[in-house]
Enzyme design. Structure first.
Site, mmCIF file in Angstrom:
data_model
loop_
_atom_site.group_PDB
_atom_site.id
_atom_site.type_symbol
_atom_site.label_atom_id
_atom_site.label_comp_id
_atom_site.label_asym_id
_atom_site.label_seq_id
_atom_site.Cartn_x
_atom_site.Cartn_y
_atom_site.Cartn_z
ATOM 1 C CE LYS A 195 -1.704 0.605 -3.716
ATOM 2 N NZ LYS A 195 -3.048 0.746 -4.286
ATOM 3 C CB THR A 214 -1.041 -0.064 1.152
ATOM 4 O OG1 THR A 214 -1.960 1.020 0.970
ATOM 5 C CG2 THR A 214 -0.418 0.026 2.533
ATOM 6 N N GLY A 239 -5.503 9.602 -9.958
ATOM 7 C CA GLY A 239 -4.497 8.975 -9.099
ATOM 8 C C GLY A 239 -4.329 7.509 -9.493
ATOM 9 N N GLY A 240 -3.751 6.734 -8.593
ATOM 10 C CA GLY A 240 -3.499 5.322 -8.873
ATOM 11 C C GLY A 240 -4.775 4.543 -9.120
ATOM 12 C CB ALA A 241 -8.051 4.499 -7.413
ATOM 13 C CG ASP A 248 -5.951 -1.560 -6.839
ATOM 14 O OD1 ASP A 248 -6.440 -2.218 -5.893
ATOM 15 O OD2 ASP A 248 -5.062 -0.709 -6.676
HETATM 16 P P1 ATR Z 1 -5.234 7.440 -5.314
HETATM 17 O O1 ATR Z 1 -3.859 7.081 -5.785
HETATM 18 O O2 ATR Z 1 -5.725 6.610 -4.172
HETATM 19 O O3 ATR Z 1 -6.241 7.492 -6.427
HETATM 20 P P2 ATR Z 1 -4.442 10.257 -5.087
HETATM 21 O O4 ATR Z 1 -3.289 10.058 -6.000
HETATM 22 O O5 ATR Z 1 -4.206 11.019 -3.843
HETATM 23 O O6 ATR Z 1 -5.142 8.904 -4.643
HETATM 24 O O7 ATR Z 1 -5.594 10.952 -5.930
HETATM 25 C C1 ATR Z 1 -6.579 11.682 -5.356
HETATM 26 C C2 ATR Z 1 -7.466 12.275 -6.451
HETATM 27 O O8 ATR Z 1 -8.412 13.147 -5.831
HETATM 28 C C3 ATR Z 1 -6.702 13.111 -7.470
HETATM 29 O O9 ATR Z 1 -7.262 12.907 -8.738
HETATM 30 C C4 ATR Z 1 -6.950 14.538 -6.969
HETATM 31 O O10 ATR Z 1 -6.898 15.544 -7.967
HETATM 32 P P3 ATR Z 1 -5.482 16.273 -8.338
HETATM 33 O O11 ATR Z 1 -4.769 15.328 -9.243
HETATM 34 O O12 ATR Z 1 -5.903 17.525 -9.005
HETATM 35 O O13 ATR Z 1 -4.782 16.500 -7.034
HETATM 36 C C5 ATR Z 1 -8.363 14.419 -6.471
HETATM 37 N N1 ATR Z 1 -8.686 15.516 -5.540
HETATM 38 C C6 ATR Z 1 -8.285 15.643 -4.257
HETATM 39 N N2 ATR Z 1 -8.776 16.788 -3.706
HETATM 40 C C7 ATR Z 1 -9.488 17.414 -4.688
HETATM 41 C C8 ATR Z 1 -10.256 18.629 -4.759
HETATM 42 N N3 ATR Z 1 -10.381 19.464 -3.705
HETATM 43 N N4 ATR Z 1 -10.859 18.928 -5.943
HETATM 44 C C9 ATR Z 1 -10.748 18.123 -7.004
HETATM 45 N N5 ATR Z 1 -10.042 16.947 -7.001
HETATM 46 C C10 ATR Z 1 -9.425 16.589 -5.868
#
Ligand code: ATR
Length: 277
Positions: A67, A63, A132-134, A104
């Site tokens: 990753k 995690t 993001g990764g997901a 995933d």
């Molecule tokens: P994971 O890898 O688990 O998907 P992450 O990389 O932290 O997590 O991704 C979080 C997502 O939420 C990103 O797409 C992020 O957008 P940015 O790439 O612009 O940062 C999105 N996100 C988080 N806070 C946000 C907000 N206030 N408004 C719009 N998007 C947001």
């Protein structure tokens, strides 16, 4: 008979629900095994993995934040993990070499299939929020399942462009500002952003243009019923909550390490809700 050892590596790792989940299955299938949270700081990753190999571990989940770093530490990698660009499941082979994969995309698609059955009605257009990764894993899953269009929408457009470049067609990048309009004609909407999660801002989106026949999937599972899902349910869309993806992605590792294919059924989902949410 010796005890089979597995675990999840992360930093921090105490929040992970995986030990509860694998612990439930180990007991249920009466397998002599353990699954522990293993905290590893980024600068110790390589040496601690060598320790796990020496200690006879069968493998581990990976995690945050390891990753991507795992990509350079495995000896062999699955196609899906290299497409996603991240590893979340590792098997330690008897000769001490490492095989890395990513469950995933599989977890997301299995859960979607278990929730709705026939997906053909929804395959014209998907809208994925976040990059993001997901989001990467979900885009790969939708691509493999034959979605005709995948609209990818992220606040930071460059990150969405990068995914589109890495994974290719049929991903189409759309501005965050026009997310409401982008819902027109969609069969599936997936939120992969952290918006709506406990302690974060809610996701601000109008579902007005989303067809009522569309599925709405939120990978956020704390809370289980996000504002997005409440809004979608109220207007009549079928909703899918996020915990199922977590349960289904765990199947691959359990099977590789412990030799039994576990079933992530509704009873387990209910138990996880009472235990951890
Ligand atoms: P994971 O890898 O688990 O998907 P992450 O990389 O932290 O997590 O991704 C979080 C997502 O939420 C990103 O797409 C992020 O957008 P940015 O790439 O612009 O940062 C999105 N996100 C988080 N806070 C946000 C907000 N206030 N408004 C719009 N998007 C947001």
């Amino acid at each position: 008979m010796s005890i089979i050892k597995a675990g999840v590596i992360g930093y921090p790792v105490s929040h992970s629900l995986s030990p509860k989940l694998h612990g439930y299955w180990l007991k249920h299938y009466q397998i002599a095994g353990t699954y522990e949270p293993i905290e590893i700081a980024p600068d110790e990753l390589q040496s601690r993995i060598h320790q796990l190999i020496a200690q006879g571990y069968a493998g581990f989940n990976v995690t945050l934040p390891h990753k991507e770093a795992m990509l350079s530490l495995v000896d062999d990698i699955s196609d899906i993990a290299s497409r996603i660009g991240a590893i979340n499941t590792v098997k330690i082979l008897p000769d001490g070499t490492l095989y890395g994969t990513n469950s995933d995309a599989y977890g997301f698609m299995q859960h979607l299939k278990q929730s709705v059955g026939d997906l053909s009605l929804y395959k014209d257009k998907a809208v994925v929020l976040g990059a993001g990764g997901a989001a990467r894993a979900i885009c790969a899953a939708l691509q493999d399942e034959g979605w005709k269009q995948i609209f990818l929408i992220n606040r930071t457009k460059d990150k969405a462009e990068q995914i589109a470049q890495d994974l290719g067609a049929p991903i189409i990048v759309v501005d965050w500002a026009v997310r409401d309009e982008a819902l027109q004609g969609a069969g599936l909407l997936v939120n992969t952003t952290s918006l709506g999660m406990q302690g974060k801002e809610p996701l601000s989106i109008s579902l007005q243009q989303l067809p009522l026949s569309a599925l709405v999937y939120d990978i956020v599972y704390r809370p289980l019923m996000t504002e997005l899902l409440k809004q979608a349910q109220l207007r009549g869309n079928t909703i899918i909550t996020g915990l199922g993806m977590l349960l289904h992605q765990a199947v691959m590792g359990f099977e590789m390490w412990f030799g039994t294919t576990p079933t992530p059924d509704k009873a387990l989902e209910q138990w996880m809700i009472t235990q951890a949410l």
